[in-house]
Scaffold this motif. Structure first.
Motif, PDB file in Angstrom:
ATOM      1  N   ILE A 291       0.864  -1.175   0.000  1.00 26.24           N
ATOM      2  CA  ILE A 291       0.000   0.000   0.000  1.00 26.24           C
ATOM      3  C   ILE A 291       0.901   1.225   0.000  1.00 26.24           C
ATOM      4  O   ILE A 291       1.673   1.436   0.940  1.00 26.24           O
ATOM      5  CB  ILE A 291      -0.926   0.032   1.239  1.00 26.24           C
ATOM      6  CG1 ILE A 291      -1.741  -1.254   1.332  1.00 26.24           C
ATOM      7  CG2 ILE A 291      -1.849   1.243   1.186  1.00 26.24           C
ATOM      8  CD1 ILE A 291      -2.596  -1.342   2.589  1.00 26.24           C
ATOM      9  N   CYS A 292       0.807   2.030  -1.051  1.00 27.06           N
ATOM     10  CA  CYS A 292       1.683   3.202  -1.121  1.00 27.06           C
ATOM     11  C   CYS A 292       1.000   4.331  -1.890  1.00 27.06           C
ATOM     12  O   CYS A 292       0.023   4.109  -2.612  1.00 27.06           O
ATOM     13  CB  CYS A 292       3.027   2.855  -1.759  1.00 27.06           C
ATOM     14  SG  CYS A 292       2.913   2.390  -3.493  1.00 27.06           S
ATOM     15  N   LEU A 304      -1.958   3.262  -4.363  1.00 25.57           N
ATOM     16  CA  LEU A 304      -1.828   1.944  -4.978  1.00 25.57           C
ATOM     17  C   LEU A 304      -1.954   0.869  -3.910  1.00 25.57           C
ATOM     18  O   LEU A 304      -1.320   0.961  -2.850  1.00 25.57           O
ATOM     19  CB  LEU A 304      -0.492   1.830  -5.702  1.00 25.57           C
ATOM     20  CG  LEU A 304      -0.164   0.500  -6.390  1.00 25.57           C
ATOM     21  CD1 LEU A 304       0.629   0.744  -7.680  1.00 25.57           C
ATOM     22  CD2 LEU A 304       0.638  -0.449  -5.483  1.00 25.57           C
ATOM     23  N   ILE A 305      -2.783  -0.139  -4.185  1.00 23.06           N
ATOM     24  CA  ILE A 305      -2.919  -1.296  -3.295  1.00 23.06           C
ATOM     25  C   ILE A 305      -2.763  -2.549  -4.140  1.00 23.06           C
ATOM     26  O   ILE A 305      -3.561  -2.818  -5.035  1.00 23.06           O
ATOM     27  CB  ILE A 305      -4.280  -1.295  -2.564  1.00 23.06           C
ATOM     28  CG1 ILE A 305      -4.401  -0.040  -1.687  1.00 23.06           C
ATOM     29  CG2 ILE A 305      -4.436  -2.557  -1.724  1.00 23.06           C
ATOM     30  CD1 ILE A 305      -5.693   0.042  -0.905  1.00 23.06           C
ATOM     31  N   ILE A 355      -7.889  -1.157 -12.378  1.00 21.33           N
ATOM     32  CA  ILE A 355      -7.478  -2.454 -11.879  1.00 21.33           C
ATOM     33  C   ILE A 355      -6.579  -3.140 -12.892  1.00 21.33           C
ATOM     34  O   ILE A 355      -6.813  -3.053 -14.096  1.00 21.33           O
ATOM     35  CB  ILE A 355      -8.711  -3.346 -11.556  1.00 21.33           C
ATOM     36  CG1 ILE A 355      -8.261  -4.724 -11.046  1.00 21.33           C
ATOM     37  CG2 ILE A 355      -9.619  -3.483 -12.778  1.00 21.33           C
ATOM     38  CD1 ILE A 355      -9.389  -5.610 -10.587  1.00 21.33           C
ATOM     39  N   GLU A 356      -5.539  -3.779 -12.393  1.00 17.02           N
ATOM     40  CA  GLU A 356      -4.704  -4.678 -13.186  1.00 17.02           C
ATOM     41  C   GLU A 356      -4.669  -6.004 -12.436  1.00 17.02           C
ATOM     42  O   GLU A 356      -4.499  -6.020 -11.210  1.00 17.02           O
ATOM     43  CB  GLU A 356      -3.286  -4.136 -13.348  1.00 17.02           C
ATOM     44  CG  GLU A 356      -3.184  -2.849 -14.135  1.00 17.02           C
ATOM     45  CD  GLU A 356      -1.747  -2.364 -14.236  1.00 17.02           C
ATOM     46  OE1 GLU A 356      -0.831  -3.196 -14.056  1.00 17.02           O
ATOM     47  OE2 GLU A 356      -1.539  -1.158 -14.447  1.00 17.02           O
ATOM     48  N   TYR A 362      -1.604 -11.780  -9.074  1.00 15.57           N
ATOM     49  CA  TYR A 362      -1.722 -10.524  -8.324  1.00 15.57           C
ATOM     50  C   TYR A 362      -2.946  -9.740  -8.779  1.00 15.57           C
ATOM     51  O   TYR A 362      -3.521  -9.987  -9.847  1.00 15.57           O
ATOM     52  CB  TYR A 362      -0.470  -9.667  -8.503  1.00 15.57           C
ATOM     53  CG  TYR A 362      -0.345  -9.040  -9.879  1.00 15.57           C
ATOM     54  CD1 TYR A 362      -0.926  -7.794 -10.163  1.00 15.57           C
ATOM     55  CD2 TYR A 362       0.334  -9.699 -10.909  1.00 15.57           C
ATOM     56  CE1 TYR A 362      -0.823  -7.229 -11.418  1.00 15.57           C
ATOM     57  CE2 TYR A 362       0.437  -9.135 -12.165  1.00 15.57           C
ATOM     58  CZ  TYR A 362      -0.142  -7.904 -12.413  1.00 15.57           C
ATOM     59  OH  TYR A 362      -0.052  -7.345 -13.663  1.00 15.57           O
ATOM     60  N   THR A 363      -3.300  -8.740  -7.972  1.00 20.83           N
ATOM     61  CA  THR A 363      -4.294  -7.726  -8.333  1.00 20.83           C
ATOM     62  C   THR A 363      -3.776  -6.384  -7.831  1.00 20.83           C
ATOM     63  O   THR A 363      -3.315  -6.280  -6.686  1.00 20.83           O
ATOM     64  CB  THR A 363      -5.673  -8.008  -7.711  1.00 20.83           C
ATOM     65  OG1 THR A 363      -6.179  -9.243  -8.215  1.00 20.83           O
ATOM     66  CG2 THR A 363      -6.657  -6.892  -8.052  1.00 20.83           C
ATOM     67  N   THR A 364      -3.846  -5.368  -8.671  1.00 19.79           N
ATOM     68  CA  THR A 364      -3.415  -4.016  -8.300  1.00 19.79           C
ATOM     69  C   THR A 364      -4.548  -3.035  -8.573  1.00 19.79           C
ATOM     70  O   THR A 364      -5.070  -2.987  -9.690  1.00 19.79           O
ATOM     71  CB  THR A 364      -2.178  -3.580  -9.097  1.00 19.79           C
ATOM     72  OG1 THR A 364      -1.106  -4.488  -8.864  1.00 19.79           O
ATOM     73  CG2 THR A 364      -1.748  -2.182  -8.688  1.00 19.79           C
ATOM     74  N   PHE A 365      -4.920  -2.288  -7.550  1.00 19.06           N
ATOM     75  CA  PHE A 365      -5.869  -1.201  -7.707  1.00 19.06           C
ATOM     76  C   PHE A 365      -5.089   0.114  -7.617  1.00 19.06           C
ATOM     77  O   PHE A 365      -4.313   0.314  -6.667  1.00 19.06           O
ATOM     78  CB  PHE A 365      -6.943  -1.225  -6.626  1.00 19.06           C
ATOM     79  CG  PHE A 365      -7.932  -2.351  -6.779  1.00 19.06           C
ATOM     80  CD1 PHE A 365      -8.999  -2.236  -7.655  1.00 19.06           C
ATOM     81  CD2 PHE A 365      -7.796  -3.520  -6.053  1.00 19.06           C
ATOM     82  CE1 PHE A 365      -9.919  -3.262  -7.810  1.00 19.06           C
ATOM     83  CE2 PHE A 365      -8.701  -4.564  -6.200  1.00 19.06           C
ATOM     84  CZ  PHE A 365      -9.767  -4.429  -7.077  1.00 19.06           C
TER      85      PHE A 365
END
Length: 369
Positions: A291-292, A304-305, A355-356, A362-365
């Motif tokens: 988380i940043c 970003l999570i 979303i990726e 993985y999942t990135t929001f």
């Protein structure tokens, strides 16, 4: 057409040029390869707010382009121009006091009588007001488009889900009426069915009320909210789930420590995304969650999570991820409401969420405020 010069590249003395430059607000520049000199005319110096004793050079001029994609773009077109390719571009510059603004810039190579490139020259015009309005209009169009999509989704929920509840309610009442004085057990079952229908109807109406409340958010309630404080509260709320999952969470809010937002919304957003990272952890590994916050190339703050969970097949579900009542895994406690509410809370204040994801990886929001 090649431009041959016998006069110095920095000869901007004629009356016609000065008048045109004054009327258009165009600043002229030139780079003389033979004498290794750079020149900015008075209009250019005024646009860049340069002190009188400032002496331009090729390396210094690059610093007047905003660091990142804009400076990279400037270097690219200048190198191409030095090899014979004229350019016209729109780019963001910064003046001597670091104030950013948009310009329309043109440049072309200058040749001697032997057709050799001996320098470059061009102009740039401050178009900050026009470009800012253009970008604001584009953002407004995006907001309207998002609102239309939410309205369509809302209409679908009302027409489909409520119709389903009311149809079940009507059918159950008709069956109850038909049974008349039939067995007590039959009536009890139908009455229990009415209770379930009533609860489901109440949940749907409650969800719709929350959507309406988000759409009518009062922007006056926003304030500076620190990500670290919100994160600590969310971790306290999800403490049991974090420990139970054996999650390892890395956080870094140093680059963009706070945002102007509705505090309860930001807490809800972070809690939804973090709880999803825990809920949809990979069965073969403990959650590793990042988380940043950071500032992107468009100078907007982002959150970003990223997790290493089961992921989502975006080729199959990509257009439905943020729709209401959509679930993509077999979790019994999934309601399909969280991501829909999260997107609405973000978009209600002009932000976006992307979303990726790769299944089993993985999942990135990424939220842009």
């Amino acid at each position: 057409m090649k431009e041959y010069r016998k006069k110095p590249l920095h000869s901007f003395d004629d009356f016609y040029y000065k008048e045109v430059a004054s009327l258009t607000g165009a600043g002229g520049w030139s780079i003389d390869f033979e004498n290794k000199k750079s020149y900015l005319d008075p209009e250019a110096r005024a646009i860049l707010a340069l002190p009188e004793d400032y002496k331009p050079s090729l390396f210094k001029l690059v610093d007047f382009y905003v660091e990142g994609e804009h400076r990279d773009k400037a270097v690219e077109v200048f190198l191409a121009c030095s090899n014979g390719t004229a350019f016209k571009t729109v780019v963001k510059m910064q003046d001597y006091n670091m104030k950013h603004f948009w310009v329309k810039a043109t440049g072309r190579p200058c040749y001697n009588d032997k057709a050799e490139i001996i320098g470059l020259r061009g102009v740039f015009i401050d178009i900050n007001e026009e470009k800012t309005k253009e970008l604001a209009l584009e953002e407004s169009i995006k907001v309207i488009d998002q609102q239309n999509k939410r309205l369509q989704n809302f209409t679908h929920i009302v027409s489909h889900n409520l119709r389903s509840h009311t149809s079940n309610l009507q059918l159950t009442l008709e069956l109850l009426d038909l049974t008349g004085n039939d067995t007590f057990t039959d009536n009890i079952e139908l009455l229990n069915g009415l209770t379930v229908i009533s609860k489901n109807l109440n949940h749907t109406i409650s969800d719709l009320n929350e959507v309406v409340a988000i759409s009518n958010v009062n922007l006056d309630t926003t304030k500076a909210v620190k990500f670290q404080s919100v994160y600590e509260r969310v971790c306290h709320t999800l403490k049991k789930e974090i420990i139970g999952a054996g999650a390892d969470i890395f956080v870094d809010f140093t680059e963009f420590p706070e945002v102007n937002h509705i505090e309860s919304y930001l807490e809800s957003i972070m809690q939804n995304l973090l709880s999803n990272a825990l809920k949809y952890k990979h069965p073969d590994r403990n959650p590793n969650i990042q988380i940043c916050t950071y500032i992107n190339d468009d100078e907007k703050g982002c959150l970003l999570i990223k997790d290493n969970g089961v992921g989502i097949d975006l080729e199959v579900f990509g257009d439905r991820v943020f729709n209401m009542y959509q679930t993509f895994h077999n979790n019994s406690n999934a309601t399909g409401v969280g991501l829909y509410m999260t997107r609405n809370q973000i978009e209600s204040l002009g932000g976006t969420i992307k979303i990726e994801s790769i299944p089993d990886r993985y999942t990135t929001f990424t939220i842009e405020f």
